[in-house]
Design an enzyme around this catalytic site. Structure first.
Site, short mmCIF file in Angstrom:
data_model
loop_
_atom_site.label_atom_id
_atom_site.label_comp_id
_atom_site.label_asym_id
_atom_site.label_seq_id
_atom_site.Cartn_x
_atom_site.Cartn_y
_atom_site.Cartn_z
N LYS A 1 0.86 -1.20 0.00
CA LYS A 1 0.00 0.00 0.00
C LYS A 1 0.89 1.24 0.00
O LYS A 1 1.76 1.40 0.87
CB LYS A 1 -0.90 -0.04 1.23
CG LYS A 1 -2.12 0.83 1.16
CD LYS A 1 -3.04 0.53 2.34
CE LYS A 1 -4.29 1.37 2.32
NZ LYS A 1 -5.07 1.19 3.56
O1 G3P Z 1 -7.72 2.16 5.27
C1 G3P Z 1 -7.99 3.47 4.92
C2 G3P Z 1 -9.37 3.97 5.19
O2 G3P Z 1 -10.32 2.97 5.04
C3 G3P Z 1 -9.53 4.79 6.44
O3 G3P Z 1 -10.84 4.93 6.89
O4 G3P Z 1 -12.53 5.64 8.53
O5 G3P Z 1 -10.11 6.25 8.91
O6 G3P Z 1 -11.43 7.35 7.13
P1 G3P Z 1 -11.24 6.11 7.91
#
Ligand code: G3P
Length: 220
Positions: free
Chosen positions: A87
Site C-alpha cells: 500500500k
Molecule cells: O484504510 C484506509 C481507510 O479505510 C480509512 O478509513 O474511517 O479512517 O477514514 P477512515
C-alpha cells in the site's frame, strides 16, 4: 463486489472470515497503532498472522515517503507472503514506486485518493487497486460517491485493469451505494459489514416462527 475488512484487529478479521464472505484485509499505520502493533518485527509478524487467517489480498502500507525507501520497504513486505499487497500513498514518489512494483508484478494499493486526477495517475502507473476515501470526503461536505462515479467513468473509457477499492467506508449505505455503482471492492469496519444482516422484520418474523413452532410442538 469483493468485501475487505479495514482493521488490524485479529479477532475481528477472524469473525469476518468465519462469515464466509471475506475477500481480503486492508490496514494502515493508524489501524496498526490502534492495536498496539509497534516495532518492525512485531509489525511484520502481524501481517503474516493476518495472511494466515484470510485467503485474499492483505494491504500492508509503507511508511517511507521517498522512492528508494518505499521500494525497500515494499519489497520486504511483498516477500513476507504472496497475499501481501504493497500500500503506497498517492504522492509523486509513490507514483514512481507504483510503476516500479507494477513492472515487477508486485501488487499495489494506491491509498489516500481524493480526486479523479489522482485515480487516473495511479491507473496509468499500473496500480492493482486505488483507494478513494469516501467517508473522509463526506466528512468535509464533499461527495465520496460522486468521486467513485467519476473514477468509474474514466476507467471504463480506457479499460484500465486497476480495481476501485472504496475505502473509508463507514456504514451500510456506503456499501450499498458502492454495490449499486459496481465498485470492484469495498473495505470497511466489521460493524458496517454485519450491519447489512440487520432487519427488524427478519428478527420479528423469526421470533414468531420459533414461538409458533414451540406452541404446536408443546407436549410432543
Ligand atoms: O484504510 C484506509 C481507510 O479505510 C480509512 O478509513 O474511517 O479512517 O477514514 P477512515
Amino acid at each position: 463486489m469483493k468485501f475487505f475488512i479495514d482493521t488490524a484487529n485479529l479477532a475481528q478479521i477472524e469473525e469476518a472470515q468465519k462469515l464466509g464472505i471475506l475477500d481480503g484485509v486492508t490496514t494502515n499505520p493508524s489501524l496498526m497503532a490502534k492495536e498496539g502493533i509497534v516495532g518492525k518485527e512485531t509489525v511484520l509478524n502481524h501481517y503474516k498472522a493476518i495472511c494466515d487467517i484470510v485467503d485474499g489480498d492483505v494491504s500492508a502500507e509503507v511508511i517511507a515517503v521517498d522512492f528508494d525507501g518505499m521500494v525497500k520497504e515494499g519489497e520486504e513486505l511483498a516477500s513476507l507472503h504472496p497475499q501481501i499487497v504493497v500500500k503506497i500513498p498517492m504522492i509523486k514518489e509513490g507514483l514512481k514506486a507504483i510503476k516500479y512494483f507494477s513492472e515487477k508484478n508486485i501488487k499495489t494499493n494506491c491509498t489516500l485518493i481524493f480526486s479523479a486526477g489522482q485515480a487516473l495517475l495511479a491507473a496509468k502507473a499500473g496500480a492493482t487497486y486505488i483507494s478513494p476515501f469516501i467517508g473522509r470526503l463526506d466528512d468535509i461536505s464533499s461527495s465520496g460517491m460522486h468521486l467513485i462515479n467519476e473514477i468509474k467513468e474514466i476507467y471504463n473509457h480506457y479499460k484500465f485493469d486497476t480495481q476501485i477499492l472504496a475505502a473509508s467506508v463507514r456504514h451500510t449505505m456506503h456499501i450499498i451505494e458502492c454495490a449499486k455503482l459496481g465498485v470492484d471492492v469495498m473495505t470497511g469496519p466489521l460493524s458496517a459489514i454485519t450491519g447489512l444482516l440487520k432487519h427488524p422484520l427478519t428478527d420479528s418474523g423469526l421470533k414468531t416462527f420459533l414461538e409458533d413452532h414451540k406452541k404446536s410442538n408443546a407436549g410432543n
